[in-house]
Enzyme design. Structure first.
Site, PDB file in Angstrom:
ATOM      1  N   THR A   9       1.146  -1.317   0.061  1.00 34.16           N
ATOM      2  CA  THR A   9       0.531   0.246  -0.430  1.00 34.16           C
ATOM      3  C   THR A   9       0.820   1.925   0.273  1.00 34.16           C
ATOM      4  O   THR A   9       0.316   2.361  -0.302  1.00 34.16           O
ATOM      5  CB  THR A   9      -1.252   0.507   1.333  1.00 34.16           C
ATOM      6  N   GLY A  10       2.535   1.243   0.095  1.00 33.24           N
ATOM      7  CA  GLY A  10       3.322   2.649   0.152  1.00 33.24           C
ATOM      8  C   GLY A  10       3.085   2.425  -0.844  1.00 33.24           C
ATOM      9  O   GLY A  10       2.612   2.076  -2.448  1.00 33.24           O
ATOM     10  N   CYS A 126      18.074   4.910  -2.934  1.00 32.73           N
ATOM     11  CA  CYS A 126      17.312   5.393  -4.461  1.00 32.73           C
ATOM     12  C   CYS A 126      18.812   6.528  -4.951  1.00 32.73           C
ATOM     13  O   CYS A 126      18.257   7.066  -5.832  1.00 32.73           O
ATOM     14  CB  CYS A 126      16.228   6.155  -3.786  1.00 32.73           C
ATOM     15  N   GLN A 153      16.540  15.875  -2.433  1.00 33.82           N
ATOM     16  CA  GLN A 153      15.660  14.941  -2.877  1.00 33.82           C
ATOM     17  C   GLN A 153      14.829  14.555  -2.078  1.00 33.82           C
ATOM     18  O   GLN A 153      13.739  16.063  -1.152  1.00 33.82           O
ATOM     19  CB  GLN A 153      16.411  13.569  -1.936  1.00 33.82           C
ATOM     20  N   HIS A 239      14.760  12.633  -8.135  1.00 35.30           N
ATOM     21  CA  HIS A 239      15.864  13.114  -6.662  1.00 35.30           C
ATOM     22  C   HIS A 239      16.673  13.695  -8.018  1.00 35.30           C
ATOM     23  O   HIS A 239      16.994  13.641  -9.352  1.00 35.30           O
ATOM     24  CB  HIS A 239      16.580  12.144  -6.431  1.00 35.30           C
TER      25      HIS A 239
END
Length: 328
Positions: A9-10, A126, A153, A239
């Site tokens: 769900t994220g 990331c 970011q 980013h």
């Protein structure tokens, strides 16, 4: 393939679902897992609806791959269950990135490392993944000795709460109302915050040290030196990184540009400056503004942008799974 997604769900979990659908993977079964409060709710996938479940040994059993998009603590809790199930665990948290025997993989750079796994493969940070996608072609021309990076970011790097906080603050401030920072250390709307991660004794943060620690493992350069400053900016998604790289031998701007242009997953941009807004919701890493470093004859400076939810997280995990399938 039978696939499970932890933390479905994220922001990253939902993007994993989208990536699997977009890439039209041969999915025989897809199980989605979330917290108890989400149990029974539905998520759309390929014209269907998937029912959210709570993680259990029984429901992990029989899966070929499990993609993790949960916190470090939950990932450590779930790992033994995934290992017992026999599935390959591709984890997006930082829990196992530096563990011996756990490959840390960006498929375009070191995909071969994924084949030497023992049940767990780690997805890198990331910003690290995006930066190294820009630098890996240069490393092929001459080994990299040092990197000086400043990251910019997006708020989505802090999850759905980061997005909401920026939206709410912009709305409140435009009405003349006061705001109270909850997700970030200070107001992020119309501001920048050079404070991401937990402080360390050397003055850097945990987020900043990931560039060196993870870069060494991914590039197979154990002596790589990195100075990094991580900055949160009021951008919703993607980013950006300003990077100066020092190589063992001089690399010309032309040679670096040619290498980047030919590298799978990179897009060399020479007629404009890449921006995070333009590069949002894409898997490509855009690289531009290549120029000589004026302080070191072996240095090059560049600017790159990449969607940290996609290439910096979800897409990279799905690509690792694809790499394993294609190299059985």
């Amino acid at each position: 393939m039978k696939i499970g997604i932890l933390g479905a769900t994220g922001a990253v979990g939902r993007q994993m679902l989208e990536c699997i659908e977009e890439r039209q993977l041969p999915v025989e079964e897809l199980r989605v897992f979330a917290s108890e409060r989400s149990k029974g709710k539905k998520l759309p996938f390929a014209g269907q609806e998937l029912t959210l479940e709570v993680v259990s040994q029984e429901r992990l059993n029989g899966l070929d791959y499990v993609l993790g998009a949960v916190s470090n603590s939950l990932s450590k809790e779930y790992r033994p269950l995934v290992e017992k199930s026999g599935a390959v665990y591709i984890d997006n948290s930082s829990a196992f990135r530096q563990e011996d025997g756990v490959p840390l993989v960006v498929p375009e750079i070191n995909g071969q490392d994924a084949l030497d796994h023992h049940g767990v493969i780690a997805n890198p940070n990331c910003s690290t993944a995006i930066t190294l996608m820009a630098l890996a072609p240069i490393a092929k021309l001459s080994p990299i000795k040092a990197i000086n990076a400043c990251t910019y970011q997006a708020v989505s790097g802090a999850g759905m709460g980061g997005i909401s906080e920026l939206k709410d603050e912009v709305t409140a401030l435009t009405k003349g109302e006061s705001v109270e920072a909850k997700v970030f250390p200070a107001q992020i709307a119309f501001n920048v915050i050079a404070d991401i991660g937990s402080p360390l004794e050397n003055g850097y943060t945990t987020e900043e040290m990931k560039m060196q620690n993870e870069g060494r493992k991914i590039l197979h350069l154990p002596d790589l030196l990195v100075t990094c400053t991580c900055v949160r900016v009021p951008v919703y998604r993607s980013h950006s990184i300003a990077v100066t790289v020092v190589t063992e031998e001089p690399v010309s701007v032309e040679a670096a540009e040619n290498a980047i242009a030919a590298f799978d997953g990179d897009l060399l941009v020479t007629d404009y400056t890449p921006t995070p807004l333009e590069n949002s919701d894409k898997d490509i890493v855009q690289v531009g503004r290549l120029r000589r470093d004026l302080t070191n004859p072996n240095g090059l400076t560049l600017w790159c942008t990449g969607d940290q939810i996609r290439k910096g997280a979800a897409t990279n995990a799905v690509q690792i799974m694809e790499y394993l399938e294609n190299n059985k």
